[in-house]
Design an enzyme around this catalytic site. Structure first.
Site, mmCIF file in Angstrom:
data_model
loop_
_atom_site.group_PDB
_atom_site.id
_atom_site.type_symbol
_atom_site.label_atom_id
_atom_site.label_comp_id
_atom_site.label_asym_id
_atom_site.label_seq_id
_atom_site.Cartn_x
_atom_site.Cartn_y
_atom_site.Cartn_z
ATOM 1 N N LEU A 174 49.767 110.469 103.110
ATOM 2 C CA LEU A 174 48.319 110.882 102.966
ATOM 3 C C LEU A 174 47.473 109.661 102.289
ATOM 4 O O LEU A 174 46.285 109.479 102.660
ATOM 5 C CB LEU A 174 48.169 112.299 102.238
ATOM 6 C CG LEU A 174 46.821 112.782 101.946
ATOM 7 C CD1 LEU A 174 46.313 113.115 103.271
ATOM 8 C CD2 LEU A 174 46.684 114.029 101.100
ATOM 9 N N ARG A 231 53.994 108.725 100.647
ATOM 10 C CA ARG A 231 52.768 108.509 100.469
ATOM 11 C C ARG A 231 51.913 108.622 101.868
ATOM 12 O O ARG A 231 50.975 107.739 102.000
ATOM 13 C CB ARG A 231 52.462 107.504 99.575
ATOM 14 C CG ARG A 231 53.024 107.529 98.223
ATOM 15 C CD ARG A 231 52.753 106.360 97.158
ATOM 16 N NE ARG A 231 53.468 105.388 97.635
ATOM 17 C CZ ARG A 231 53.284 104.091 97.465
ATOM 18 N NH1 ARG A 231 52.197 103.643 96.657
ATOM 19 N NH2 ARG A 231 53.995 103.094 97.718
ATOM 20 N N GLU A 282 48.401 88.344 78.454
ATOM 21 C CA GLU A 282 49.192 89.521 79.351
ATOM 22 C C GLU A 282 49.422 89.073 80.701
ATOM 23 O O GLU A 282 49.790 90.019 81.667
ATOM 24 C CB GLU A 282 48.775 91.060 79.074
ATOM 25 C CG GLU A 282 48.767 91.301 77.664
ATOM 26 C CD GLU A 282 48.065 92.497 77.326
ATOM 27 O OE1 GLU A 282 48.093 93.495 78.183
ATOM 28 O OE2 GLU A 282 47.570 92.815 76.246
ATOM 29 N N HIS A 341 33.479 97.981 82.207
ATOM 30 C CA HIS A 341 33.857 98.820 83.382
ATOM 31 C C HIS A 341 32.651 98.111 84.483
ATOM 32 O O HIS A 341 32.622 98.870 85.858
ATOM 33 C CB HIS A 341 33.321 100.089 83.145
ATOM 34 C CG HIS A 341 34.498 100.776 82.252
ATOM 35 N ND1 HIS A 341 34.225 100.833 80.845
ATOM 36 C CD2 HIS A 341 35.738 101.105 82.441
ATOM 37 C CE1 HIS A 341 35.446 101.294 80.195
ATOM 38 N NE2 HIS A 341 36.430 101.582 81.063
ATOM 39 N N CYS A 367 48.487 106.965 92.912
ATOM 40 C CA CYS A 367 49.995 107.389 92.548
ATOM 41 C C CYS A 367 50.253 106.518 91.544
ATOM 42 O O CYS A 367 50.017 105.396 91.337
ATOM 43 C CB CYS A 367 50.810 107.591 93.783
ATOM 44 S SG CYS A 367 50.277 108.447 94.994
ATOM 45 N N LYS A 402 40.889 114.324 83.179
ATOM 46 C CA LYS A 402 42.374 114.896 83.129
ATOM 47 C C LYS A 402 42.434 116.274 83.567
ATOM 48 O O LYS A 402 41.716 116.848 82.709
ATOM 49 C CB LYS A 402 42.912 114.447 82.178
ATOM 50 C CG LYS A 402 43.491 112.796 82.153
ATOM 51 C CD LYS A 402 44.134 112.502 81.125
ATOM 52 C CE LYS A 402 44.627 111.009 81.192
ATOM 53 N NZ LYS A 402 45.796 110.690 81.768
HETATM 54 N N1 GLN Z 1 46.377 95.461 75.579
HETATM 55 C C1 GLN Z 1 46.004 96.258 76.681
HETATM 56 C C2 GLN Z 1 44.935 95.346 77.550
HETATM 57 O O1 GLN Z 1 44.297 94.763 76.986
HETATM 58 C C3 GLN Z 1 45.438 97.598 76.253
HETATM 59 C C4 GLN Z 1 45.161 98.337 77.596
HETATM 60 C C5 GLN Z 1 44.719 99.843 77.242
HETATM 61 O O2 GLN Z 1 44.438 100.057 76.348
HETATM 62 N N2 GLN Z 1 44.651 100.600 78.216
HETATM 63 O O3 GLN Z 1 44.792 95.639 78.855
#
Ligand code: GLN
Ligand code: ZN
Length: 751
Positions: free
Chosen positions: A17, A15, A481, A691, A513, A109
């Site tokens: 670059l 990697r 998570e 976002h 990547c 994409k």
């Molecule tokens: N449960 C995941 C999260 O909240 C779902 C992520 C996703 O759909 N990209 O991050």
């Protein structure tokens, strides 16, 4: 000429670059240093290809960011708003990734790959003209190494079809670009009158219309009239285009015989064209069965003069990692079953020699011997083949694919069971991943802290999060998570039949990547994967705790999937493994389980006629995962996009109880689709855009919810943000969610 690759990866085997780009962006190295790294890398990559006996080696497959963006520069199709930037490199990166004064161009994409390109913004009034400095530089560099390269260009039709048209119509823009392409060709011929040009036109693998094909014929009649043009298509067959192009003066075509095995070369051969048989897979990492491929190519091209047959990669090798050289920790058997870009070059050479009955060198013989052994051991290895898993798949019945009670009835039981209010509030699962959290996971992985310590710290975070969710009054909670680095990797690491590489990096966009897992064998779940975390979280609260899993289709679509059995079989194995986890969660008292299918949409085939087959195995896999639970257990799914119009049948067929979707950035037209269809399940449209770091006010969320309620009945609506809280900071997440819950309470009062 005999062997070719469509394109070679450029990010560097370690990697290099990526590192240079990021150093440049952060002001640590100069533009000259960045250019020097790029030049060194190109030379190294050409040398690899030359030494491996590749005859047609590309220039202009290199890019600092993206080849579509390079084409935009080459055609002088730079949008007006970037013209104030004088330095061309700065302008280029401003288009690619934005700068202090400029927003980046859109990115999307590249067909059904995980590579993203920068979407051109075209205006018919643009002053299109040819600028090929980049190619000249690369061409001369290659020449210095004694290579007479082929020049890669993205063909005009694909270029425009993949663009956003700001002003004018597609066809007119293509017609306006043809003379510019002619200018490019003329300039290339100044470098070498016989220069070989590869025009990528992968657009033609996606059910072209009659008009598209007429245009194709017209465009290539012009472009190829006095140039050596090979048109490349990939990721599917392009039979309609193959027939049309046979009538034009092109020299030949490079075709994908891995993902487009239906490709026909008849028309091309009858017209005396050359054919490139792309038989070495540029999208996956399993070793090619060299003898089988050679026999296939021989059979296919029996009637063709041998100097008109070329053997190559199915598509650019950009989509696979570099070299096995750095895989020092991988299981030796697994390693023997895979090839990355460099190893694929050997495969191409040896296949070509076998096809042409050329003498094999000692080294070729070694490659072939090793290949035969790999193919043979892969067929029987107990690392791959697990009879118990295979039995479970063959014993699947209809019952495994259906919930025991229809939605209309079971949803009532779920409401009794879960007692959530109208407009229940929840989140999509993850919460901020702070630098400290990442360090904690890393330290644990590197053995710097004990498992006990690690678990205690993660549990502390879960505890804080549960407390926070209760305080602000969310209805269905999540554990956050924190233990997951990535939604696919986390599960992949715990499943049998899935391996991880050390250096299997593939470019996703710009300097970014990814390292996809390798699903190499029969998949099973040796033990619980999430139960401890989720039950711990549930033990802290009376509110329902949502168990969070990644769905089978997403697991597959974001991995390198084995090619020695149908994808459907692998998907069903994955589905059963995740179902085991669903059942374990349910048995441990979890009443709501979310199975994320973030990548379901991107797995769709490029050809319409293949969609039904994909939907069938993909949706069935989801149902296998989610159907064995009790009727009162609620199944959620989540998809982070807002384009559903063409996949609604499939979405309905998933038979989830609740679906959360991305909505905050769309105008509710998406919801109208759900409404018009009479979608039966409950729906959680994202009510604010995560976002952005901006904290949405309570008032604006009230408005957003009310807008949603104009389309959907309140009884069906869940209130949640879009997904991605893990990418935000706590200071942003906490007040935003509080405003979301407060807004919901206010709307409820008015109902
Ligand atoms: N449960 C995941 C999260 O909240 C779902 C992520 C996703 O759909 N990209 O991050
Ligand atoms: Zn998502």
């Amino acid at each position: 000429m005999a062997t070719y690759v469509i394109g070679f990866p450029r990010i560097g085997e370690q990697r290099e670059l990526k590192k240079a780009l990021e150093a440049y962006w952060s002001g640590k190295i100069s533009q000259d240093e960045l250019k020097q790294t790029a030049s060194d890398l190109r030379k190294r990559h050409w040398t690899y290809q030359k030494n491996a006996g590749i005859d047609m080696i590309s220039v202009n497959d290199f890019s600092f960011y993206d080849n579509m963006l390079d084409m935009t520069v080459m055609l002088n199709a730079v949008p007006e708003k970037y013209k104030d930037i004088d330095n061309c490199m700065d302008r280029y990166f401003a288009m690619a990734r934005g700068d202090a004064n400029h927003k980046a161009m859109e990115m999307t994409k590249w067909f059904n790959t995980n590579y993203h390109y920068i979407v051109p913004e075209l205006d018919i009034d643009m002053d299109f003209k040819a600028n090929i400095d980049k190619i000249v530089l690369e061409y001369n560099e290659a020449k210095e190494l004694g290579i007479e390269p082929k020049v890669n260009l993205i063909g005009p039709i694909t270029y425009v079809k993949l663009s956003k048209i700001v002003n004018g119509d597609e066809k007119a823009i293509i017609e306006k670009l043809v003379p510019v392409y002619k200018e490019i060709i003329a300039k290339l011929k100044e470098l070498n009158p016989n220069v070989t040009i590869q025009m990528d036109e992968p657009y033609f693998v996606t059910n072209p219309t009659k008009e598209d094909l007429e245009l194709l014929e017209k465009v290539y009649n012009e472009l190829a009239s006095d140039a050596n043009i090979y048109v490349a298509t990939y990721f599917e067959h392009s039979n309609e285009a193959n027939e049309v192009l046979a009538k034009t003066p092109i020299k030949g075509m490079f075709l994908d015989f891995v993902h487009g095995s239906e490709n026909s070369i008849k028309a091309l051969v009858d017209a005396g064209k050359e054919v490139g048989i792309g038989i070495v897979n540029g999208r996956n990492v399993w070793v090619n069965d060299i003898e089988k491929s050679a026999a296939f190519v021989k059979g296919l091209t029996e009637a063709v003069e041998s100097d008109k047959v070329h053997v190559g990669s199915s598509c650019s090798l950009l989509h696979v990692p570099y070299t096995l050289k750095y895989e020092t920790k991988m299981d030796e058997d697994i390693k023997s079953w895979i090839s990355y870009a460099l190893e694929k070059l050997d495969e191409i050479r040896v296949i070509n020699k076998l096809v042409k009955n050329e003498e094999l060198s000692e080294y070729d013989k070694e490659v072939l011997e090793g290949n035969k052994i790999a193919i043979a051991t892969r067929k029987t290895s107990s690392k791959i083949h697990d009879p118990i898993v295979q039995d479970r798949v063959s014993n699947l019945t209809e019952k495994d694919k259906h919930r025991s009670m229809p939605f209309e009835e079971r949803i009532k039981l779920q409401h009794e069971n879960l007692k959530y209010p109208i407009l229940p509030t929840t989140t999509i699962g993850s919460f901020p991943q702070t630098p400290e959290l990442r360090k904690l996971r890393r330290d644990f992985k590197n053995g710097l802290i004990s498992e006990e310590d690690y678990k205690a710290q993660i549990k502390e975070m879960i505890k804080d999060l549960v407390k926070f969710q209760e305080e602000i009054g969310l209805d269905v909670l999540v554990h956050g998570e924190f233990e997951r680095n990535d939604m696919v990797e986390y599960f992949g690491e715990q499943l049998n039949g899935v391996a991880f590489s050390q250096n299997g990096w593939v470019q996703s966009y710009g300097s970014r990547c990814v390292k996809p897992p390798l699903i190499y064998g029969d998949v099973s779940r040796p033990k619980d994967m999430t139960v401890e975390w989720i039950t711990y979280a549930q033990s802290l609260t009376e509110k329902p705790m949502k168990g969070m899993l990644t769905g089978p289709v997403t697991m597959l679509n974001w991995s390198f999937v084995r090619d020695d059995q149908p994808k459907r079989t692998t998907a069903y194995q994955m589905a059963i493994a995740i179902r085991d986890e669903v059942e374990a969660l349910e048995a441990a008292g979890i009443k709501v389980i979310q199975v994320d299918e973030a990548a379901l949409r991107e797995g769709y085939p490029l050809r319409n006629e293949k969609r039904a087959e994909y939907e069938d195995w993909a949706i069935t896999s989801f149902r296998i995962t989610t159907s064995s639970v009790k009727p009162e257990t609620q199944i959620h799914t989540h998809m982070c996009y807002s384009e559903f119009s063409d996949i609604m049948d499939a979405i309905e067929d998933m038979d989830a109880d609740v679906i959360s979707i991305e909505n905050a950035r769309s105008d509710n037209s998406l919801l109208k689709i759900f409404k018009e269809r009479g979608y039966k399940g409950e729906i959680g449209p994202g009510v604010y855009d995560i976002h952005s770091p901006r904290i949405p006010s309570k008032e604006e969320i009230v408005e957003q919810i009310e807008a949603i309620l104009e389309v959907l009945p309140a009884e069906k609506v869940w209130i949640n943000p879009d997904c991605g809280l893990k990418t935000r900071k706590w200071e942003e997440v906490k007040p935003s969610l509080k405003n979301m819950v407060d807004a919901t309470i206010e709307v409820r009062k008015k109902l």
